[in-house]
Design a protein around this motif. Sequence first.
Motif, mmCIF file in Angstrom:
data_model
loop_
_atom_site.group_PDB
_atom_site.id
_atom_site.type_symbol
_atom_site.label_atom_id
_atom_site.label_comp_id
_atom_site.label_asym_id
_atom_site.label_seq_id
_atom_site.Cartn_x
_atom_site.Cartn_y
_atom_site.Cartn_z
ATOM 1 N N VAL A 64 12.881 -22.395 36.781
ATOM 2 C CA VAL A 64 11.879 -23.004 35.905
ATOM 3 C C VAL A 64 12.254 -24.422 35.472
ATOM 4 C CG1 VAL A 64 11.097 -20.787 35.009
ATOM 5 C CG2 VAL A 64 12.980 -21.970 33.856
ATOM 6 N N SER A 65 13.277 -25.018 36.050
ATOM 7 C CA SER A 65 13.698 -26.336 35.603
ATOM 8 C C SER A 65 12.745 -27.415 36.085
ATOM 9 C CB SER A 65 15.111 -26.651 36.103
ATOM 10 O OG SER A 65 15.109 -26.857 37.500
ATOM 11 N N LEU A 66 12.669 -28.509 35.329
ATOM 12 C CA LEU A 66 11.840 -29.641 35.714
ATOM 13 C C LEU A 66 12.324 -30.238 37.031
ATOM 14 C CD1 LEU A 66 9.594 -31.665 35.117
ATOM 15 C CD2 LEU A 66 11.231 -32.984 33.743
ATOM 16 N N ALA A 67 13.634 -30.250 37.246
ATOM 17 C CA ALA A 67 14.182 -30.786 38.486
ATOM 18 C C ALA A 67 13.682 -30.008 39.695
ATOM 19 C CB ALA A 67 15.709 -30.757 38.440
ATOM 20 N N ALA A 68 13.623 -28.683 39.556
ATOM 21 C CA ALA A 68 13.140 -27.854 40.659
ATOM 22 C C ALA A 68 11.676 -28.148 40.951
ATOM 23 C CB ALA A 68 13.332 -26.382 40.328
ATOM 24 N N VAL A 69 10.892 -28.342 39.900
ATOM 25 C CA VAL A 69 9.472 -28.662 40.080
ATOM 26 C C VAL A 69 9.306 -29.979 40.820
ATOM 27 C CG1 VAL A 69 7.341 -29.261 38.860
ATOM 28 C CG2 VAL A 69 8.719 -27.331 38.085
ATOM 29 N N LEU A 70 10.076 -30.983 40.425
ATOM 30 C CA LEU A 70 9.969 -32.294 41.067
ATOM 31 C C LEU A 70 10.398 -32.237 42.527
ATOM 32 C CD1 LEU A 70 11.318 -34.562 38.177
ATOM 33 C CD2 LEU A 70 8.935 -34.243 38.902
ATOM 34 N N ALA A 138 2.645 -29.453 21.966
ATOM 35 C CA ALA A 138 3.707 -28.555 22.427
ATOM 36 C C ALA A 138 4.150 -28.977 23.816
ATOM 37 C CB ALA A 138 3.194 -27.119 22.456
ATOM 38 N N GLY A 139 5.471 -29.008 24.009
ATOM 39 C CA GLY A 139 6.012 -29.395 25.298
ATOM 40 C C GLY A 139 6.341 -30.866 25.410
ATOM 41 N N THR A 140 6.104 -31.646 24.342
ATOM 42 C CA THR A 140 6.443 -33.072 24.390
ATOM 43 C C THR A 140 7.734 -33.316 23.591
ATOM 44 O OG1 THR A 140 4.918 -33.507 22.521
ATOM 45 C CG2 THR A 140 4.066 -33.795 24.765
ATOM 46 N N ILE A 141 7.620 -33.439 22.302
ATOM 47 C CA ILE A 141 8.784 -33.618 21.431
ATOM 48 C C ILE A 141 8.637 -32.664 20.252
ATOM 49 C CG2 ILE A 141 9.114 -36.041 22.071
ATOM 50 C CD1 ILE A 141 7.774 -36.785 19.416
ATOM 51 N N THR A 142 9.710 -32.481 19.503
ATOM 52 C CA THR A 142 9.634 -31.615 18.325
ATOM 53 C C THR A 142 9.657 -32.418 17.028
ATOM 54 O OG1 THR A 142 12.040 -31.320 18.393
ATOM 55 C CG2 THR A 142 10.691 -29.660 19.504
ATOM 56 N N ARG A 143 10.014 -33.702 17.108
ATOM 57 C CA ARG A 143 10.071 -34.529 15.894
ATOM 58 C C ARG A 143 8.670 -34.924 15.454
ATOM 59 N NH1 ARG A 143 11.126 -40.102 14.921
ATOM 60 N NH2 ARG A 143 11.290 -40.460 17.160
ATOM 61 N N ASN A 144 8.384 -34.792 14.183
ATOM 62 C CA ASN A 144 7.068 -35.125 13.654
ATOM 63 C C ASN A 144 6.909 -36.642 13.596
ATOM 64 O OD1 ASN A 144 4.700 -35.476 12.077
ATOM 65 N ND2 ASN A 144 5.041 -33.524 11.057
ATOM 66 N N LEU A 145 5.874 -37.163 14.260
ATOM 67 C CA LEU A 145 5.626 -38.594 14.301
ATOM 68 C C LEU A 145 4.496 -39.020 13.368
ATOM 69 C CD1 LEU A 145 5.786 -39.133 18.168
ATOM 70 C CD2 LEU A 145 7.628 -39.445 16.496
ATOM 71 N N VAL A 320 12.685 -10.969 12.821
ATOM 72 C CA VAL A 320 13.062 -12.382 12.840
ATOM 73 C C VAL A 320 13.474 -12.787 14.253
ATOM 74 C CG1 VAL A 320 14.637 -14.122 11.911
ATOM 75 C CG2 VAL A 320 13.802 -12.259 10.442
ATOM 76 N N SER A 321 12.992 -13.950 14.692
ATOM 77 C CA SER A 321 13.325 -14.492 16.006
ATOM 78 C C SER A 321 14.481 -15.472 15.919
ATOM 79 C CB SER A 321 12.118 -15.231 16.603
ATOM 80 O OG SER A 321 11.058 -14.344 16.915
ATOM 81 N N VAL A 322 15.395 -15.365 16.887
ATOM 82 C CA VAL A 322 16.396 -16.398 17.116
ATOM 83 C C VAL A 322 16.026 -17.003 18.463
ATOM 84 C CG1 VAL A 322 18.822 -16.939 17.488
ATOM 85 C CG2 VAL A 322 18.174 -15.173 15.820
ATOM 86 N N VAL A 323 15.498 -18.205 18.432
ATOM 87 C CA VAL A 323 14.924 -18.811 19.632
ATOM 88 C C VAL A 323 15.966 -19.645 20.374
ATOM 89 C CG1 VAL A 323 13.169 -20.420 20.491
ATOM 90 C CG2 VAL A 323 12.603 -18.810 18.659
ATOM 91 N N VAL A 324 16.032 -19.397 21.685
ATOM 92 C CA VAL A 324 16.872 -20.192 22.593
ATOM 93 C C VAL A 324 15.913 -20.792 23.614
ATOM 94 C CG1 VAL A 324 18.831 -20.187 24.181
ATOM 95 C CG2 VAL A 324 18.778 -18.567 22.265
ATOM 96 N N PRO A 325 15.337 -21.972 23.328
ATOM 97 C CA PRO A 325 14.282 -22.507 24.183
ATOM 98 C C PRO A 325 14.809 -23.060 25.503
ATOM 99 C CG PRO A 325 14.775 -24.037 22.412
ATOM 100 C CD PRO A 325 15.588 -22.808 22.140
ATOM 101 N N PHE A 326 13.982 -22.931 26.533
ATOM 102 C CA PHE A 326 14.302 -23.455 27.851
ATOM 103 C C PHE A 326 13.445 -24.682 28.163
ATOM 104 C CE2 PHE A 326 16.279 -19.466 27.932
ATOM 105 C CZ PHE A 326 16.979 -19.248 29.103
ATOM 106 N N ILE A 327 12.121 -24.491 28.238
ATOM 107 C CA ILE A 327 11.241 -25.565 28.699
ATOM 108 C C ILE A 327 9.927 -25.548 27.919
ATOM 109 C CG2 ILE A 327 12.135 -25.607 31.059
ATOM 110 C CD1 ILE A 327 9.640 -23.923 31.845
ATOM 111 N N ALA A 328 9.066 -26.517 28.258
ATOM 112 C CA ALA A 328 7.665 -26.567 27.863
ATOM 113 C C ALA A 328 7.489 -26.414 26.354
ATOM 114 C CB ALA A 328 6.868 -25.518 28.650
ATOM 115 N N ASP A 329 6.661 -25.438 25.947
ATOM 116 C CA ASP A 329 6.320 -25.287 24.532
ATOM 117 C C ASP A 329 7.381 -24.572 23.721
ATOM 118 O OD1 ASP A 329 5.409 -23.050 26.224
ATOM 119 O OD2 ASP A 329 4.841 -22.128 24.327
ATOM 120 N N GLN A 330 8.416 -24.040 24.364
ATOM 121 C CA GLN A 330 9.387 -23.207 23.662
ATOM 122 C C GLN A 330 10.145 -23.959 22.561
ATOM 123 O OE1 GLN A 330 11.581 -21.680 27.011
ATOM 124 N NE2 GLN A 330 9.724 -20.761 27.877
ATOM 125 N N PRO A 331 10.612 -25.206 22.789
ATOM 126 C CA PRO A 331 11.238 -25.930 21.676
ATOM 127 C C PRO A 331 10.282 -26.137 20.497
ATOM 128 C CG PRO A 331 11.767 -26.976 23.769
ATOM 129 C CD PRO A 331 10.705 -25.963 24.065
#
Length: 396
Positions: A64-70, A138-145, A320-331
């Motif tokens: 599921v990595s971005l590198a593999a997609v490219l 979702a899937g771009t950045i997590t910092r509020n702009l 309660v969730s402990v999230v370990v995000p990989f890609i896309a919207d997960q972070p």
Amino acid sequence: MRMLLVTAGSRGDVEPFAVLARQAQAAGHAVRLMLPDNSGVDVAGLATVSLGVDYSGLIQQQGVSLAAVLRSYRSVVRPAMRQVLIGSARAALDVVPDVLVAHPKILSAPLIAGGLGIPFVWVELVPVMTPTAAFPAAGTITRNLGPFNRLTYQVAAGGAAMFRQDLSDVARMVGGQGSARPPASATLMPISPAILPRPADWPPSVHLTGPWRAAAAGVMPDEVSGFISEGGFVYAGFGSMAAGDPVARAREVIGGIRAAGSRALLATGLGGLALPPDVAGADVLVTTSVPHDAVLPRAEAAVHHGGIGTVQAATAAGTVSVVVPFIADQPFWGARLHADGLGPAPIRRRALTSPRLADALGQVGQYRPAVREAARAMAAEDGPAAALAVLEGLHR
């Protein structure tokens, strides 16, 4: 009312559509569901059409990595997307529905609707298309702009340019006003307001319905039933996230759960976890998958990738969730849960260690009251019924 529902992606992209299809069919509508091959979703009793793409197989082959997609864009991604765009147009010409309900990956949906002269509805499983100043896409950045959050939604809007020729072929297929791209008549988001409060700047055509979940609990294997009946366990599963070293990841996960004083129920999914033989023990049970609605309410915590389906399943279970995000919207979801006081700070996939996970699990208790309150709110939601009411309103 004739409905054509078209979705693309892995299980988490298919299951909500199947739930909505059943709701509409039970209400007397003629429903056709177009979906990928081998999604793992129960579609018995539904009229289905193959999308002609096996996303689960693609994930198992290349991860599921971005590198593999490219790397595989020309050989895999582009041909698969063409099949999705052309295939959905063919299905619509065959069915001639009164309304088209489409996943955002179905970039041809506006063209199909324009050609057939019918309304279409987007199903945003995660917020990627409807701009807001409240949070970034979702899937771009997590910092509020702040007000600049709206700019991040242009990323999704720009995706169509990569498949311009395929979309031109769709326009020729559907004829009529096929070159026109009418706006969606509505946008459905199968997300609970308890997890994502509705932004004030969304238009009225956007409906935050609550999740589309199957009502019945899944069947639990005997070994899983026996394991969880002994109490004191943490669920860990990363769904279709086949990336990195699943053996090393499982070692850290098991070590962290043990350090927190719990037993571990591991769901291997499509390859996110693989048990190292040297850490096996009576306090660890490994299975391919589990019915979330039956298992999560009894878990002390859920360690997962942060896909919206698992986020909502865990929260609805009061877990309660402990999230370990990989890609896309997960972070995005990991950050949202933490910001809203519903879970510890997410742990980056590459930063996952036993001590970090043990520390996060040690914080679970402080988030449990808020998660249980969210679960009570979600129990009052009927997402499929709310979504169907919107669709029926388009045909009056």
